[in-house]
Enzyme design. Sequence first.
Site, PDB file in Angstrom:
ATOM      1  N   ARG A  54      30.551 -33.015  67.947  1.00 46.81           N
ATOM      2  CA  ARG A  54      29.877 -31.534  67.585  1.00 46.81           C
ATOM      3  C   ARG A  54      30.613 -31.284  66.297  1.00 46.81           C
ATOM      4  NH1 ARG A  54      32.089 -27.455  69.757  1.00 46.81           N
ATOM      5  NH2 ARG A  54      31.963 -28.385  71.758  1.00 46.81           N
ATOM      6  N   TYR A 107      12.204 -13.738  55.025  1.00 47.95           N
ATOM      7  CA  TYR A 107      11.764 -14.761  55.958  1.00 47.95           C
ATOM      8  C   TYR A 107      11.631 -14.152  57.259  1.00 47.95           C
ATOM      9  CZ  TYR A 107      11.263 -18.985  58.897  1.00 47.95           C
ATOM     10  OH  TYR A 107      10.885 -19.941  59.825  1.00 47.95           O
ATOM     11  N   ASP A 179      19.188 -16.660  50.548  1.00 45.70           N
ATOM     12  CA  ASP A 179      18.508 -17.895  51.223  1.00 45.70           C
ATOM     13  C   ASP A 179      17.829 -18.549  49.834  1.00 45.70           C
ATOM     14  OD1 ASP A 179      16.557 -19.425  52.005  1.00 45.70           O
ATOM     15  OD2 ASP A 179      16.108 -18.188  54.072  1.00 45.70           O
ATOM     16  N   LYS A 204      12.660 -28.196  54.384  1.00 47.16           N
ATOM     17  CA  LYS A 204      11.577 -27.844  53.713  1.00 47.16           C
ATOM     18  C   LYS A 204      11.750 -29.127  52.500  1.00 47.16           C
ATOM     19  CE  LYS A 204      10.158 -24.298  55.727  1.00 47.16           C
ATOM     20  NZ  LYS A 204      10.766 -22.963  55.699  1.00 47.16           N
TER      21      LYS A 204
END
Length: 388
Positions: A54, A107, A179, A204
């Site tokens: 992790r 967003y 962002d 994206k």
Amino acid sequence: MTDMKDDTKIVARGRDPEANFGIVNPPVYHASTITFPNVAALERRSELHVRYGRLGTPTTFALEEAVAELEGGANAVITSSGLAAIATALTSFLRTGDHLLMVDTVYDPGRKFCDRVLTRLGVETTYYDPLIGAGIGDLIRPNTRVVYTESPGSQTFEVQDIPAIAAAAHDAGAVVITDNTWGTPLYFKSFAHGADVSVHAATKYIAGHSDVMLGLVVGTEATYPALKTAVTLWGQCAGPDDVYLTLRGLRSMSARLGRHQENALVVARWLAERSEVARVIHPALAHDPGHALWSRDFTGANGLFGVVLAKPYGKHAMAAMLDNMQLFALGFSWGGYESLIVPADPARTATKWQAPGPLLRLHIGLEDTEDLIADLADGLARLETASG
Ligand SMILES: *Cc1c(COP(=O)(O)O)cnc(C)c1O
């Protein structure tokens, strides 16, 4: 080599063939347990870079380093999605009693995170006008700990004056998060423009093929440690195959973005001339209100932009257009190689939005623009016919 150009960094960083049998790409390490040769090594594991799945593997470090270096940050952390990157960035710095200045055009799920999660943690959010610029200083309170930006704004594409906002925020000791999903680490250098933390939906353009959910948060020497603590203690990580696909996508990102941008400008200019269209919102077009700031701060655009229709076409007419598109698929997200079209709902993310007709969001893919324009021409004809 010092002073490597961006296109060279995209190819050269985040891999080390000499350490890997000469193989060009880093291996995909599937790992949870990492074993230690003896008790002494086990006890000294905190000194090791690789000590539990992790916490990172050479696969994840390769992507983090490549993206951070391209954007001009110190290092990055990987999260399970772009939204998780937003949540991670915010909770790395906000504590109970703090105040957050959040851009109104954020967003939308990020807005819900503020309203539904941060409120419960005792963090108060004020939404500010994306075009506020240096005026942000008037909204800063003694307990304002984070100023969050997203430029251009989700759905409505307002370009923010991030250097001016960052200067005012830094005067007050606040952390600036941006962002930068639209700008990408290639076309907007967050840290050179005053940000302390940069959030990416790598889903994206970085991954770029509509097949991966992944987030990245890039930090400076000063902010990275808090980001690393947050991902570690929230248990954020991503699957190694998705990390690998994202790094693979990054290699062609510059070439893809160039074509997305070129295609989008051809389609946007064609749409801007149509009688069904009131306005194309695309900061790379000279008439756009955000054009001056975009030209100053960004080195490129991409395939995503908005189209405001000229009159209040009803549901039936919109469906007649959108249900029958041949190449433009109806769907969310963007940044893949294919074209998308979706009715936008700007009132959710830009509370002062006003327009003569519905807003469409287009993502222009890598298809031939003549085919895309023919598809849109047919769609606009159906729209007009159905609206009577
Ligand atoms: C899509 C998007 C996100 C969220 O990314 P996911 O990977 O879908 O969670 C965050 N910010 C912006 C600007 C986005 O467009």
